[in-house]
Design a protein around this motif. Structure first.
Motif, PDB file in Angstrom:
ATOM      1  N   ALA A  19     -13.880  68.790  17.740  1.00  0.00           N
ATOM      2  CA  ALA A  19     -15.375  68.933  17.137  1.00  0.00           C
ATOM      3  C   ALA A  19     -16.124  67.595  16.983  1.00  0.00           C
ATOM      4  O   ALA A  19     -17.100  67.529  17.211  1.00  0.00           O
ATOM      5  N   MET A  30     -26.191  71.806  12.414  1.00  0.00           N
ATOM      6  CA  MET A  30     -25.752  73.209  12.006  1.00  0.00           C
ATOM      7  C   MET A  30     -25.185  73.105  10.524  1.00  0.00           C
ATOM      8  O   MET A  30     -24.547  72.154   9.958  1.00  0.00           O
ATOM      9  N   SER A  32     -22.697  75.534   8.035  1.00  0.00           N
ATOM     10  CA  SER A  32     -21.778  76.980   7.971  1.00  0.00           C
ATOM     11  C   SER A  32     -21.798  77.463   6.596  1.00  0.00           C
ATOM     12  O   SER A  32     -22.010  76.526   5.398  1.00  0.00           O
ATOM     13  N   GLN A  51     -29.697  75.077  12.018  1.00  0.00           N
ATOM     14  CA  GLN A  51     -28.927  76.196  12.570  1.00  0.00           C
ATOM     15  C   GLN A  51     -28.019  76.789  11.497  1.00  0.00           C
ATOM     16  O   GLN A  51     -27.169  75.886  11.193  1.00  0.00           O
ATOM     17  N   TYR A  53     -24.621  79.170  10.380  1.00  0.00           N
ATOM     18  CA  TYR A  53     -23.477  79.791  11.045  1.00  0.00           C
ATOM     19  C   TYR A  53     -22.843  80.312   9.853  1.00  0.00           C
ATOM     20  O   TYR A  53     -22.396  79.882   8.838  1.00  0.00           O
ATOM     21  N   GLN A  70     -12.242  80.341  17.599  1.00  0.00           N
ATOM     22  CA  GLN A  70     -13.772  79.876  18.068  1.00  0.00           C
ATOM     23  C   GLN A  70     -14.337  79.827  16.623  1.00  0.00           C
ATOM     24  O   GLN A  70     -15.189  78.725  16.830  1.00  0.00           O
ATOM     25  N   GLN A  71     -14.140  80.292  15.781  1.00  0.00           N
ATOM     26  CA  GLN A  71     -15.015  80.126  14.342  1.00  0.00           C
ATOM     27  C   GLN A  71     -14.591  78.555  13.887  1.00  0.00           C
ATOM     28  O   GLN A  71     -15.616  78.061  13.256  1.00  0.00           O
ATOM     29  N   GLN A  74     -16.719  76.086  15.421  1.00  0.00           N
ATOM     30  CA  GLN A  74     -18.266  76.420  14.916  1.00  0.00           C
ATOM     31  C   GLN A  74     -18.446  75.599  13.784  1.00  0.00           C
ATOM     32  O   GLN A  74     -19.228  74.800  13.606  1.00  0.00           O
ATOM     33  N   ILE A  75     -17.290  75.827  12.879  1.00  0.00           N
ATOM     34  CA  ILE A  75     -17.288  75.470  11.408  1.00  0.00           C
ATOM     35  C   ILE A  75     -17.217  73.773  11.614  1.00  0.00           C
ATOM     36  O   ILE A  75     -17.905  72.996  11.025  1.00  0.00           O
ATOM     37  N   ARG A  77     -18.270  71.968  13.986  1.00  0.00           N
ATOM     38  CA  ARG A  77     -19.310  71.148  14.346  1.00  0.00           C
ATOM     39  C   ARG A  77     -20.770  71.141  13.480  1.00  0.00           C
ATOM     40  O   ARG A  77     -21.557  70.579  13.599  1.00  0.00           O
ATOM     41  N   SER A  78     -20.129  71.767  12.107  1.00  0.00           N
ATOM     42  CA  SER A  78     -21.327  71.623  11.071  1.00  0.00           C
ATOM     43  C   SER A  78     -21.524  70.382  10.507  1.00  0.00           C
ATOM     44  O   SER A  78     -20.436  69.620  10.300  1.00  0.00           O
ATOM     45  N   TYR A  81     -20.961  72.285   4.886  1.00  0.00           N
ATOM     46  CA  TYR A  81     -20.593  73.665   4.658  1.00  0.00           C
ATOM     47  C   TYR A  81     -21.125  73.945   3.230  1.00  0.00           C
ATOM     48  O   TYR A  81     -20.777  73.194   2.256  1.00  0.00           O
TER      49      TYR A  81
END
Length: 298
Positions: A19, A30, A32, A51, A53, A70-71, A74-75, A77-78, A81
């Motif tokens: 990531a 992004m 999260s 964005q 998430y 997969q999550q 995604q996290i 890449r944020s 948080y």
């Protein structure tokens, strides 16, 4: 608080490395969040500048949810948080997420909120360590005051992340506060005549809601566990004495005890979704149901 298996920690390390490379390559910024109501608030303030998430999928409980690999990608890449505060997922996972993503900024949206202590924690002693919430009730978004705290903290966090668009975020914040205020007016109109009355709910999600509008929340779940037959009996007796008319149940939890209590007390059994993205609609719906104005009351 549950312990995260070693293999998941190893996976986190691998995910974090991949990531970081993705962050260097740029792309859409992004954020999260843990639950859908947070996504609602962030998007109201930020518009399309970030964005958002949401980690907890529809139908899953953020008290006990474990993210997929997969999550985790995604996290990681944020840019940031936004945690809701002290909910089960965050207690179990935040330290690992932060350690594996040191560049990801973390903001606590409950900061400044007058938090309610879990009553079970105060009375259960050592057994309380098994409670999903920890020492405080995390469901602050189910109240007007909590929504305002979340909105303010969200705006401040966005300005820190992206000071160049401060005016956009402050304008979005003011619009959101106006919406929250109008929601409060309508809920007060519906609930003011019910002050002192009770409702039953499986999981104690509406503690702040009940405090704010002078209602009594009777919970079926105790300390994160199914109630014993004796506890169910006491709850049914208390519900009858308090003249409760509604039993709320959420899709994330088992319904059989709620169905039993509804049958024994003559209460309506109503499905609600405090984790709904549409915060305004769900809050008005809760008040409308309790006021018997939803067209389904006896």
């Amino acid at each position: 608080m549950k312990r995260i298996p070693y293999w998941i920690c190893l996976l986190l390390a691998i995910v974090g490395l991949s990531a970081c490379q993705g962050k260097k390559e740029g792309g859409t910024r992004m954020i999260s969040v843990t639950i859908e109501p947070q996504r609602y608030f962030v998007e109201k303030i930020a518009g399309d500048l970030f964005q958002v998430y949401c980690v907890t999928p529809a139908g899953q409980s953020p008290e006990t949810y474990d993210p997929t690999p997969q999550q985790m990608v995604q996290i990681s890449r944020s840019q940031a948080y936004f945690r809701i505060g002290e909910i089960g997922f965050e207690q179990a996972w935040m330290k690992n997420l932060q350690s594996q993503n040191p560049d990801m900024r973390v903001f606590d949206l409950s900061e400044g909120m007058e938090l309610i202590k879990n009553q079970e924690e105060e009375h259960e002693g050592e057994e309380a360590h098994h409670h999903h919430h920890g020492s405080v009730d995390p469901h602050i978004w189910t109240s007007i005051s909590g929504a305002k705290v979340i909105a303010q903290n969200t705006c401040q966090a966005l300005v820190k992340l992206d000071p160049e668009n401060q005016e956009t975020y402050q304008a979005g914040y003011q619009r959101l506060i106006g919406e929250i205020d109008s929601t409060a007016v309508e809920m007060k109109r519906l609930l003011q005549p019910l002050a002192g009355s009770a409702f039953i709910i499986y999981h104690p999600t509406l503690t702040y809601f009940a405090r704010e509008f002078g209602l009594q929340q009777l919970c079926i779940e105790l300390d994160g566990k199914e109630p014993s037959p004796a506890q169910l009996k006491r709850l049914i007796e208390t519900a009858a004495q308090s003249k409760a008319k509604v039993v709320f149940v959420q899709q994330e939890f088992d319904q059989k005890n709620a169905e039993l209590i509804a049958k024994e007390t003559g209460c309506r059994l109503v499905k609600i979704n405090p984790l709904s993205y549409n915060w305004h609609d769900e809050m008005i719906r809760l008040a409308t149901i309790l006021a018997g104005k939803d067209g389904q009351a006896d």
